[in-house]
Enzyme design. Structure first.
Site, PDB file in Angstrom:
ATOM      1  N   GLU A  96       0.869  -1.175   0.000  1.00 37.63           N
ATOM      2  CA  GLU A  96       0.000   0.000   0.000  1.00 37.63           C
ATOM      3  C   GLU A  96       0.909   1.230   0.000  1.00 37.63           C
ATOM      4  OE1 GLU A  96      -2.477  -0.221   3.444  1.00 37.63           O
ATOM      5  OE2 GLU A  96      -3.572  -1.974   2.733  1.00 37.63           O
ATOM      6  N   ASP A 126      -5.779   9.227   9.934  1.00 39.95           N
ATOM      7  CA  ASP A 126      -4.414   8.799  10.228  1.00 39.95           C
ATOM      8  C   ASP A 126      -3.937   9.298  11.581  1.00 39.95           C
ATOM      9  OD1 ASP A 126      -4.036   7.441   7.826  1.00 39.95           O
ATOM     10  OD2 ASP A 126      -3.571   9.288   6.769  1.00 39.95           O
TER      11      ASP A 126
END
Length: 282
Positions: A57, A68
């Site tokens: 990824e 995040d």
């Protein structure tokens, strides 16, 4: 009834089929494109398969990464400070593909940079560069016409996230256009926020298998080979992101520049994770 997997023959499909034939789970690794700089990022990207990454990824840097945690947010800011942008992210993919035509590569991030680039142009350029899949965390199934359906039409897998709060009533909508694999986020909250117990992961994987035949990768909170192995015993893939990104940060000097040992140290850490995954079912 489980939703049938979308019939396709992509690098992601082939890799998970090969892993199933080997009788093991895969290691899915995450790094941020352009972190800490373009050249170092490319060296890491090229080195990941040899270190044991089965799927990669690649994070698309964005100024407002709402899902995040601090580590990946900081990585994105480092990358942006050093000139990262979508065109350079796709350059990384092209550079990677010059030496590797087999390892699946998934771009992960948010819709805004893709929308700004232009969806049609982005999908054409991403496909041509060698991108296999997309994970776009802020586009729900109700917005599939925006990107998901065009991506599938372009031959790019669209990987969806599920979480502990995605109940049985919601899952069919989430899985309807998902392809490649399903990414189960084992804890609620931001990346790097903690880890789920092995029993909770096993229970969640069993529940998801009742709804889909797609491979199941589990992430969020995996920081050690032992944790990776525990996930690999029950799931089709173990996803490690924040721990790898923190290893990048730990190998920067006082000015934020990469030290001479950065690439080697990060890839050595990935090797330990890969060993945990590969030995999990022995």
């Amino acid at each position: 009834m489980p939703s049938a997997p979308i019939q396709a023959d992509t690098r992601i499909d082939r890799r998970f089929a090969a892993l199933k034939a080997e009788g093991r789970a895969g290691l899915v690794t995450f790094i941020t494109a352009g972190d800490p700089d373009h050249e170092t990022s490319l060296a890491l990207l090229k080195g990941l398969p040899g270190a044991g990454a089965d799927v990669i990824e690649l994070g698309m840097p964005f100024t407002d990464p709402m899902a995040d945690g601090p580590a990946i947010e900081a990585a994105g800011l480092r990358a942006l400070k050093n000139g990262a942008r979508m065109t350079r992210t796709l350059d990384l993919v092209r550079g990677f593909r010059q030496g590797d035509d087999a390892t699946p590569l998934v771009l992960m991030g948010y819709y805004n940079p893709i929308y700004s680039y232009g969806v049609e142009k982005f999908l054409a350029d991403a496909k041509a560069a060698g991108v296999d899949g997309l994970i776009v965390v802020d586009l729900p199934p109700e917005e599939d016409r925006e990107l998901c359906e065009p991506a599938l039409a372009a031959g790019i897998n669209f990987v969806r996230l599920t979480t502990p709060t995605t109940d049985d009533a919601r899952l069919p909508a989430v899985l309807a256009n998902t392809s490649g694999f399903v990414y189960y986020v084992s804890v609620t909250g931001i990346t790097g926020a903690g880890s789920a117990s092995a029993s909770a992961v096993e229970e969640a994987v069993s529940r998801l298998r009742r709804h889909t035949e797609l491979p199941l990768a589990v992430g969020f909170g995996i920081t050690t080979p032992e944790q990776a192995a525990a996930v690999a015993r029950v799931a089709d893939g173990a996803v490690v992101g924040s721990a790898i990104v923190r290893k990048v940060e730990a190998n920067l000097d006082a000015e934020g520049k990469p030290t001479a040992g950065l690439v080697g140290n990060v890839l050595s850490f990935v090797e330990t994770l890969a060993e945990g995954v590969r030995s999990a079912r022995k």
